[in-house]
Design a protein around this motif. Structure first.
Motif, PDB file in Angstrom:
ATOM      1  N   ARG A  71       0.835  -1.189   0.000  1.00 54.17           N
ATOM      2  CA  ARG A  71       0.000   0.000   0.000  1.00 54.17           C
ATOM      3  C   ARG A  71       0.881   1.254   0.000  1.00 54.17           C
ATOM      4  NH1 ARG A  71      -2.706  -3.480  -1.215  1.00 54.17           N
ATOM      5  NH2 ARG A  71      -4.760  -4.123  -0.496  1.00 54.17           N
ATOM      6  N   PRO A  72       0.365   2.366  -0.528  1.00 56.83           N
ATOM      7  CA  PRO A  72      -0.978   2.546  -1.044  1.00 56.83           C
ATOM      8  C   PRO A  72      -1.129   1.987  -2.461  1.00 56.83           C
ATOM      9  CG  PRO A  72       0.239   4.574  -1.296  1.00 56.83           C
ATOM     10  CD  PRO A  72       1.142   3.627  -0.558  1.00 56.83           C
ATOM     11  N   VAL A  73      -2.366   1.669  -2.828  1.00 61.78           N
ATOM     12  CA  VAL A  73      -2.667   1.294  -4.202  1.00 61.78           C
ATOM     13  C   VAL A  73      -2.678   2.571  -5.038  1.00 61.78           C
ATOM     14  CG1 VAL A  73      -4.391   0.309  -5.748  1.00 61.78           C
ATOM     15  CG2 VAL A  73      -4.021  -0.699  -3.486  1.00 61.78           C
ATOM     16  N   LEU A 321      -6.797  12.406  -4.206  1.00 62.05           N
ATOM     17  CA  LEU A 321      -7.721  13.051  -5.133  1.00 62.05           C
ATOM     18  C   LEU A 321      -8.045  12.117  -6.297  1.00 62.05           C
ATOM     19  CD1 LEU A 321      -6.218  16.650  -5.455  1.00 62.05           C
ATOM     20  CD2 LEU A 321      -8.377  16.034  -4.353  1.00 62.05           C
ATOM     21  N   SER A 322      -9.244  12.272  -6.837  1.00 61.77           N
ATOM     22  CA  SER A 322      -9.625  11.569  -8.057  1.00 61.77           C
ATOM     23  C   SER A 322      -9.836  12.589  -9.161  1.00 61.77           C
ATOM     24  CB  SER A 322     -10.920  10.773  -7.849  1.00 61.77           C
ATOM     25  OG  SER A 322     -10.714   9.685  -6.990  1.00 61.77           O
ATOM     26  N   PHE A 323      -9.346  12.262 -10.350  1.00 63.16           N
ATOM     27  CA  PHE A 323      -9.568  13.105 -11.522  1.00 63.16           C
ATOM     28  C   PHE A 323     -10.278  12.269 -12.581  1.00 63.16           C
ATOM     29  CE2 PHE A 323      -6.005  15.094  -9.414  1.00 63.16           C
ATOM     30  CZ  PHE A 323      -6.217  16.456  -9.579  1.00 63.16           C
ATOM     31  N   THR A 324     -11.337  12.816 -13.128  1.00 59.20           N
ATOM     32  CA  THR A 324     -12.068  12.150 -14.201  1.00 59.20           C
ATOM     33  C   THR A 324     -12.720  13.207 -15.075  1.00 59.20           C
ATOM     34  OG1 THR A 324     -14.006  10.793 -14.742  1.00 59.20           O
ATOM     35  CG2 THR A 324     -13.990  11.827 -12.573  1.00 59.20           C
ATOM     36  N   SER A 350     -11.228   4.372  -8.930  1.00 57.38           N
ATOM     37  CA  SER A 350     -11.163   5.303  -7.799  1.00 57.38           C
ATOM     38  C   SER A 350     -11.779   4.679  -6.551  1.00 57.38           C
ATOM     39  CB  SER A 350     -11.878   6.604  -8.142  1.00 57.38           C
ATOM     40  OG  SER A 350     -11.852   7.494  -7.051  1.00 57.38           O
ATOM     41  N   GLN A 351     -12.929   4.038  -6.717  1.00 56.90           N
ATOM     42  CA  GLN A 351     -13.573   3.382  -5.577  1.00 56.90           C
ATOM     43  C   GLN A 351     -12.691   2.269  -5.018  1.00 56.90           C
ATOM     44  OE1 GLN A 351     -17.499   1.884  -6.427  1.00 56.90           O
ATOM     45  NE2 GLN A 351     -17.735   0.938  -4.423  1.00 56.90           N
ATOM     46  N   PHE A 352     -12.091   1.475  -5.899  1.00 57.84           N
ATOM     47  CA  PHE A 352     -11.213   0.386  -5.460  1.00 57.84           C
ATOM     48  C   PHE A 352     -10.011   0.933  -4.706  1.00 57.84           C
ATOM     49  CE2 PHE A 352      -7.440  -2.251  -6.377  1.00 57.84           C
ATOM     50  CZ  PHE A 352      -7.838  -3.430  -5.754  1.00 57.84           C
ATOM     51  N   ARG A 353      -9.359   1.941  -5.252  1.00 56.49           N
ATOM     52  CA  ARG A 353      -8.171   2.505  -4.603  1.00 56.49           C
ATOM     53  C   ARG A 353      -8.489   3.074  -3.232  1.00 56.49           C
ATOM     54  NH1 ARG A 353      -5.109   6.450  -5.616  1.00 56.49           N
ATOM     55  NH2 ARG A 353      -6.635   7.799  -6.628  1.00 56.49           N
ATOM     56  N   HIS A 354      -9.569   3.839  -3.152  1.00 50.38           N
ATOM     57  CA  HIS A 354      -9.894   4.471  -1.880  1.00 50.38           C
ATOM     58  C   HIS A 354     -10.280   3.442  -0.826  1.00 50.38           C
ATOM     59  CE1 HIS A 354      -9.923   8.150  -4.318  1.00 50.38           C
ATOM     60  NE2 HIS A 354      -9.839   8.812  -3.185  1.00 50.38           N
TER      61      HIS A 354
END
Length: 375
Positions: A71-73, A321-324, A350-354
């Motif tokens: 971790r982190p992913v 942060l997520s960027f999309t 993003s959901q998986f990583r968080h």
């Protein structure tokens, strides 16, 4: 007869004035005859299944990369951070009327966060040729957003890379690319695809010496109102080409840090309006939209003030942060199959990583503490 002639003369004069006053790169004929960007979209055969396949493959690759509790992913693409900066996104007061939609509707200055990154699927040394990424997140953007789960968020993202075209033509090929990646036979995909090969060579063949001295493009199309556009950020910094004295494994971050310790950095942000649906297609991101046919028109100025990108906590927040492209107002909706896939793939990753990293998935409402104006 005289009355009829006078009416037609007046109409002709009005038409000539309209054509003369049309902004550069947009003819009156093109602005009225081209279908809206949304009407040009074409769903690929088996598109939903292909998107599911790409999503599964992307997450499976992350599970392999970050097995055994590592971790982190990180992100599945652009995992290496050069630096996250606070910025100002200044919408100009001379934006042509036909481009005044969404965040460009009225002159305004937005606070922003910008992530500069390396475009590989794994973290590599900067001496290895790879793409460069620039992801902009505007803050304080009012209006309901496209993602249902974040429709009340006050952010708007613009995502770019250092090349004007993508290296995969459609989702069927993109899913096939993932299969070759899983088998470790990526070269086989490009072996029979000369256009794709040239595109990837162009992206990776550029000599990068500073992420702040690179031009970036959206590659894929978006709406601006109902027209299809692409966007680009071009550096206009005053610095005289700060090049690194030595090229260590993280020299791009080092030179970026050095420049921001001494001066502000600026980019022009421009949009390119589609003027021909045939030569500037929506559904083929491998086709270059010719700038001679439709020049980019400046709509905003990006100012990155002097700052220390290495302050504690900045890198950690950058990764959370997520960027999309789907963090967006409807007036900026992404177009084309590549972008439709990104909606599902980016959200899932993003959901998986968080979840794996034990971090809440949340869009910022203002500049987070490590990025406040005095930092």
């Amino acid at each position: 007869m005289i009355h009829f002639f006078r009416i037609n003369l007046i109409a002709l004069l009005a038409l000539l004035v309209t054509l003369i006053m049309a902004p550069p790169g947009i003819s009156q004929e093109s602005s009225t005859s081209i279908p809206s960007g949304a009407d040009q979209e074409v769903i690929e055969p088996n598109e939903a299944a292909l998107i599911d396949e790409i999503t599964r493959s992307s997450i499976d690759r992350l599970k392999m990369q970050f097995a055994d509790g590592k971790r982190p992913v990180l992100r599945d693409a652009h995992p290496k951070l050069h630096g996250l900066v606070r910025a100002q996104f200044i919408v100009l007061d001379d934006v042509p009327s036909e481009l005044r939609h969404g965040v460009f509707k009225t002159p305004r200055t937005y606070d922003a966060l910008i992530r500069f990154s390396a475009g590989n699927v794994e973290v590599k040394e900067d001496t290895i040729p790879q793409a460069a990424g620039m992801a902009i997140k505007l803050l304080g953007v009012e209006g309901e957003k496209l993602l249902e789960s974040e429709k009340d968020a006050t952010t708007q993202d613009f995502i770019m890379i250092n090349a004007p075209i993508f290296f995969v033509r459609n989702l069927a090929d993109y899913a096939l690319l993932h299969k070759y990646m899983e088998k470790g036979e990526l070269k086989q995909f490009f072996k029979t695809r000369p256009a794709e090969t040239e595109a990837i060579k162009t992206i990776r063949g550029q000599e990068l010496f500073n992420p702040l001295q690179v031009r970036y493009w959206s590659m894929t199309p978006y709406l601006l109102g109902d027209r299809a556009i692409k966007f680009s950020a071009s550096p206009i910094s005053r610095v005289s080409n700060l090049k690194p004295e030595t090229k260590g494994p993280n020299f791009l971050r080092d030179v970026m840090k050095k420049q921001l310790e001494t001066e502000d950095v600026y980019f022009d942000f421009g949009v390119q309006v589609q003027t021909d649906p045939v030569t500037m297609p929506i559904e083929d991101p491998l086709v270059l939209w010719d700038e001679a046919e439709s020049p980019f028109q400046r709509v905003a100025l990006i100012r990155i003030p002097m700052q220390d990108i290495s302050l504690p906590g900045k890198d950690e927040l950058a990764e959370n942060l997520s960027f999309t492209p789907w963090h967006a107002l409807p007036e900026h909706r992404p177009l084309g199959s590549n972008n439709r896939a990104r909606r599902t793939v980016y959200e899932a990753i993003s959901q998986f990583r968080h979840e794996e990293n034990g971090v809440a998935q949340q869009e910022p409402e203002r500049l987070p503490p490590p990025f406040e104006a005095n930092n």
